[in-house]
Design a protein around this motif. Structure first.
Motif, mmCIF file in Angstrom:
data_model
loop_
_atom_site.group_PDB
_atom_site.id
_atom_site.type_symbol
_atom_site.label_atom_id
_atom_site.label_comp_id
_atom_site.label_asym_id
_atom_site.label_seq_id
_atom_site.Cartn_x
_atom_site.Cartn_y
_atom_site.Cartn_z
ATOM 1 N N ALA A 1 -7.695 2.275 -6.323
ATOM 2 C CA ALA A 1 -8.432 2.207 -4.989
ATOM 3 C C ALA A 1 -7.257 2.621 -3.918
ATOM 4 O O ALA A 1 -7.640 3.245 -2.868
ATOM 5 C CB ALA A 1 -8.838 0.832 -4.729
ATOM 6 N N THR A 2 -5.964 2.452 -4.069
ATOM 7 C CA THR A 2 -4.927 2.959 -3.152
ATOM 8 C C THR A 2 -5.074 4.475 -2.829
ATOM 9 O O THR A 2 -4.649 4.891 -2.071
ATOM 10 C CB THR A 2 -3.680 2.401 -3.699
ATOM 11 N N SER B 1 -7.807 -1.230 -11.036
ATOM 12 C CA SER B 1 -8.824 -0.853 -10.114
ATOM 13 C C SER B 1 -8.220 -1.077 -8.723
ATOM 14 O O SER B 1 -8.419 -0.003 -7.990
ATOM 15 C CB SER B 1 -9.887 -1.845 -10.236
ATOM 16 N N ALA B 2 -7.413 -1.860 -8.643
ATOM 17 C CA ALA B 2 -6.555 -1.754 -7.245
ATOM 18 C C ALA B 2 -5.637 -0.952 -6.887
ATOM 19 O O ALA B 2 -5.643 -0.320 -5.782
ATOM 20 C CB ALA B 2 -5.956 -3.286 -6.888
ATOM 21 N N GLU C 1 0.688 -1.170 -0.046
ATOM 22 C CA GLU C 1 -0.017 -0.124 -0.016
ATOM 23 C C GLU C 1 0.713 1.399 0.024
ATOM 24 O O GLU C 1 0.529 2.228 -0.801
ATOM 25 C CB GLU C 1 -1.009 0.163 1.340
ATOM 26 N N GLU D 1 -0.400 -5.515 -10.914
ATOM 27 C CA GLU D 1 -1.371 -5.263 -9.913
ATOM 28 C C GLU D 1 -2.583 -5.032 -10.862
ATOM 29 O O GLU D 1 -2.568 -4.317 -12.060
ATOM 30 C CB GLU D 1 -1.379 -4.102 -8.888
ATOM 31 N N ASP D 2 -3.998 -5.258 -10.451
ATOM 32 C CA ASP D 2 -4.994 -4.864 -11.271
ATOM 33 C C ASP D 2 -5.097 -3.013 -11.166
ATOM 34 O O ASP D 2 -5.016 -2.678 -10.144
ATOM 35 C CB ASP D 2 -6.192 -5.413 -10.789
#
Length: 140
Positions: free
Chosen positions: A137-138, A133-134, A108, A130-131
């Protein structure tokens, strides 16, 4: 924006655009007949000071009158071009993002630092695996 990277011949005033092909290492496209013929037609060699390789997202900045040739790059070659073209602070973070693939410790914080430093979310996702969207979101 185009999907092609370009080999561009620039005069001395615009040589900050892109990267010299030699800085990226071996590129399969440099050995193709089309590239060799284009270089011959321009009267330059592969190590010419004005010869630059420009990633697709930067091609809009190529001067209208500059000689250019679209070149096919593999994903790995394009990643090296982008890494070489990035500012030093971003390049260091990109190296960390590539190393991230082997460890998730501090995930993160690393993603947040990269986004805060201006590395685009799609590039973070590409470098880390990483995706998207992930990654986005971070940033929230």
């Amino acid at each position: 924006m185009t999907d092609d990277a370009y080999l561009v011949l620039l005069d001395g005033t615009a040589t900050t655009l892109g990267v010299p092909p030699a800085a990226v290492g071996d590129l399969a496209c440099m050995d193709t007949p089309a590239v060799r013929a284009w270089l011959d037609a321009q009267g330059v060699g592969a190590s010419s000071a004005g010869l630059r390789l420009v990633p697709p997202e930067d091609t809009a900045a190529v001067p209208e009158d500059a000689e250019r040739l679209p070149v096919p790059l593999s994903e790995e070659e394009l990643s090296r071009v982008r890494h070489q073209a990035a500012p030093e602070s971003v390049a260091r973070l990109e190296e960390e993002l590539l190393a991230y693939r082997t460890c998730a410790d501090g995930r993160e914080a690393l993603l947040a630092r990269a986004l805060a430093a201006g590395v685009p979310a799609h590039r973070v996702a590409q470098l880390t695996g990483e995706d998207l969207s992930a990654v986005r979101a971070t940033a929230v």
